[in-house]
Design a protein around this motif. Structure first.
Motif, short mmCIF file in Angstrom:
data_model
loop_
_atom_site.label_atom_id
_atom_site.label_comp_id
_atom_site.label_asym_id
_atom_site.label_seq_id
_atom_site.Cartn_x
_atom_site.Cartn_y
_atom_site.Cartn_z
N LEU A 78 0.84 -1.20 0.00
CA LEU A 78 0.00 0.00 0.00
C LEU A 78 0.87 1.26 0.00
CD1 LEU A 78 -2.89 1.34 0.49
CD2 LEU A 78 -2.23 1.31 2.90
N TRP A 79 1.82 1.33 0.90
CA TRP A 79 2.69 2.50 0.99
C TRP A 79 3.56 2.64 -0.25
CZ3 TRP A 79 4.14 6.49 4.39
CH2 TRP A 79 3.22 6.71 5.41
N GLY A 80 4.06 1.53 -0.76
CA GLY A 80 4.91 1.61 -1.95
C GLY A 80 4.17 2.17 -3.15
N ILE A 81 2.97 1.70 -3.39
CA ILE A 81 2.19 2.17 -4.53
C ILE A 81 1.81 3.64 -4.37
CG2 ILE A 81 0.00 1.91 -5.79
CD1 ILE A 81 2.05 -0.31 -6.35
N LEU A 82 1.22 3.99 -3.24
CA LEU A 82 0.72 5.35 -3.06
C LEU A 82 1.86 6.36 -2.88
CD1 LEU A 82 -2.43 4.69 -0.84
CD2 LEU A 82 -2.24 4.85 -3.33
N PHE A 83 2.89 6.01 -2.11
CA PHE A 83 4.04 6.89 -1.94
C PHE A 83 4.77 7.06 -3.27
CE2 PHE A 83 8.49 7.76 -1.11
CZ PHE A 83 8.42 8.80 -0.20
N GLY A 84 4.92 5.97 -3.99
CA GLY A 84 5.60 6.02 -5.28
C GLY A 84 4.90 6.94 -6.26
N TYR A 85 3.58 6.85 -6.35
CA TYR A 85 2.84 7.72 -7.28
C TYR A 85 2.90 9.17 -6.82
CZ TYR A 85 -0.62 9.76 -10.31
OH TYR A 85 -1.23 10.56 -11.23
N ALA A 86 2.79 9.39 -5.52
CA ALA A 86 2.75 10.75 -5.00
C ALA A 86 4.10 11.46 -5.13
CB ALA A 86 2.31 10.74 -3.54
N PHE A 87 5.22 10.75 -4.95
CA PHE A 87 6.50 11.43 -4.82
C PHE A 87 7.60 10.98 -5.77
CE2 PHE A 87 4.58 11.62 -0.53
CZ PHE A 87 4.41 12.98 -0.46
N VAL A 88 7.43 9.86 -6.45
CA VAL A 88 8.55 9.34 -7.25
C VAL A 88 8.24 9.28 -8.74
CG1 VAL A 88 10.07 7.35 -7.61
CG2 VAL A 88 9.44 8.02 -5.29
N VAL A 89 7.11 8.70 -9.12
CA VAL A 89 6.80 8.46 -10.52
C VAL A 89 6.56 9.79 -11.23
CG1 VAL A 89 5.15 7.39 -12.11
CG2 VAL A 89 5.83 6.21 -10.02
N SER A 90 7.26 9.99 -12.34
CA SER A 90 7.05 11.21 -13.12
C SER A 90 5.87 11.00 -14.07
CB SER A 90 8.30 11.56 -13.92
OG SER A 90 8.54 10.61 -14.92
N GLU A 91 5.35 12.08 -14.56
CA GLU A 91 4.16 12.02 -15.43
C GLU A 91 4.44 11.21 -16.69
OE1 GLU A 91 0.21 12.55 -15.81
OE2 GLU A 91 1.41 13.20 -14.12
N ARG A 92 5.65 11.28 -17.21
CA ARG A 92 5.98 10.55 -18.44
C ARG A 92 6.09 9.05 -18.21
NH1 ARG A 92 11.24 9.81 -17.42
NH2 ARG A 92 12.56 11.51 -16.80
N ASP A 93 6.22 8.63 -16.93
CA ASP A 93 6.32 7.21 -16.61
C ASP A 93 4.98 6.56 -16.31
OD1 ASP A 93 9.08 7.27 -16.91
OD2 ASP A 93 9.40 7.81 -14.80
N VAL A 94 3.91 7.34 -16.28
CA VAL A 94 2.58 6.80 -15.99
C VAL A 94 2.08 6.07 -17.23
CG1 VAL A 94 0.20 7.39 -15.41
CG2 VAL A 94 2.09 8.62 -14.32
N ILE A 95 1.61 4.85 -17.03
CA ILE A 95 1.10 4.06 -18.14
C ILE A 95 -0.32 4.48 -18.43
CG2 ILE A 95 0.49 1.74 -18.89
CD1 ILE A 95 2.75 0.73 -17.07
N ARG A 96 -0.60 4.73 -19.69
CA ARG A 96 -1.93 5.17 -20.10
C ARG A 96 -2.46 4.26 -21.21
NH1 ARG A 96 -0.81 9.28 -17.41
NH2 ARG A 96 -0.61 11.44 -17.65
N LEU A 97 -3.76 4.07 -21.21
CA LEU A 97 -4.42 3.38 -22.30
C LEU A 97 -5.00 4.46 -23.20
CD1 LEU A 97 -6.15 0.57 -20.27
CD2 LEU A 97 -4.05 0.43 -21.59
N ASP A 98 -4.20 4.91 -24.16
CA ASP A 98 -4.58 6.08 -24.96
C ASP A 98 -4.74 5.76 -26.44
OD1 ASP A 98 -1.95 5.62 -25.50
OD2 ASP A 98 -1.27 7.66 -25.16
N ILE A 99 -5.21 4.57 -26.73
CA ILE A 99 -5.35 4.16 -28.13
C ILE A 99 -6.30 5.08 -28.88
CG2 ILE A 99 -6.12 2.30 -29.64
CD1 ILE A 99 -5.25 0.36 -27.36
N LEU A 100 -7.47 5.33 -28.33
CA LEU A 100 -8.43 6.21 -28.98
C LEU A 100 -8.03 7.67 -28.85
CD1 LEU A 100 -11.78 4.49 -27.93
CD2 LEU A 100 -10.50 4.26 -30.09
#
Length: 175
Positions: free
Chosen positions: A57-79
């Motif tokens: 829980l802490w790894g996922i939420l802390f990682g998104y809040a403070f570590v993962v950059s916007e360009r590293d976020v996986i998106r489903l953007d086919i359409l």
């Protein structure tokens, strides 16, 4: 007087990465302890299951809040990538404002829930649940901030070109 904040943010970002690495390392070590005790020694440990859940829980939420950059976020953007640029900007504004509004609207309830949970403790490690769930507040604030930044970029038409427009078969890193 010129104030430089970039090195400070860089230093804080590296410390956040270090903390996330420690969380993930502790999660993995606890997971291995759990396997050894449960399957090799036939002595299941309850605290390892609890620790793995909390660390995850802490790894996922802390990682998104403070570590993962916007360009590293996986998106489903086919359409999304098939749409013209103005339609993409409109969708960015609508979805960004909607997502930010939902998280802002739920912040008081989140705060009430987290502070209410101080009356309960985890079963094995006896950690108060308000400490366990407290990471959700900075996570929610980070989501709000990221959504508003997306809206700001869409309004100013400064949104970076999506990676899917740049990536070619030769640049994939799954080889």
């Amino acid at each position: 007087m010129i104030i430089r904040t970039r090195p400070l943010f860089g230093w804080l970002h590296r410390r956040a990465e270090n903390l996330l690495a420690l969380i993930l390392g502790a999660l993995f070590a606890s997971f291995l302890i759990q396997i050894v005790f449960r399957y090799l020694l036939n002595l299941p440990l309850g605290w390892t299951v609890e620790f793995v859940a909390i660390a995850w829980l802490w790894g996922i939420l802390f990682g998104y809040a403070f570590v993962v950059s916007e360009r590293d976020v996986i998106r489903l953007d086919i359409l999304y990538t098939l749409l013209p640029r103005n339609a993409q900007r409109t969708l960015d504004i609508i979805t960004g404002l909607t997502c930010a509004a939902i998280f802002v609207w739920t912040l008081p309830q989140i705060w009430d829930y987290v502070t209410f949970m101080k009356i309960e403790k985890t079963a094995y490690m006896k950690i108060r649940f308000d400490w366990v769930f407290s990471i959700y507040i900075p996570f929610a604030l980070a989501v709000i901030l990221r959504c508003l930044i997306t809206v700001w970029h869409a309004v100013r038409n400064t949104t970076p070109v999506p990676v899917s427009h740049i990536v070619t078969a030769e640049t994939h890193d799954y080889d």
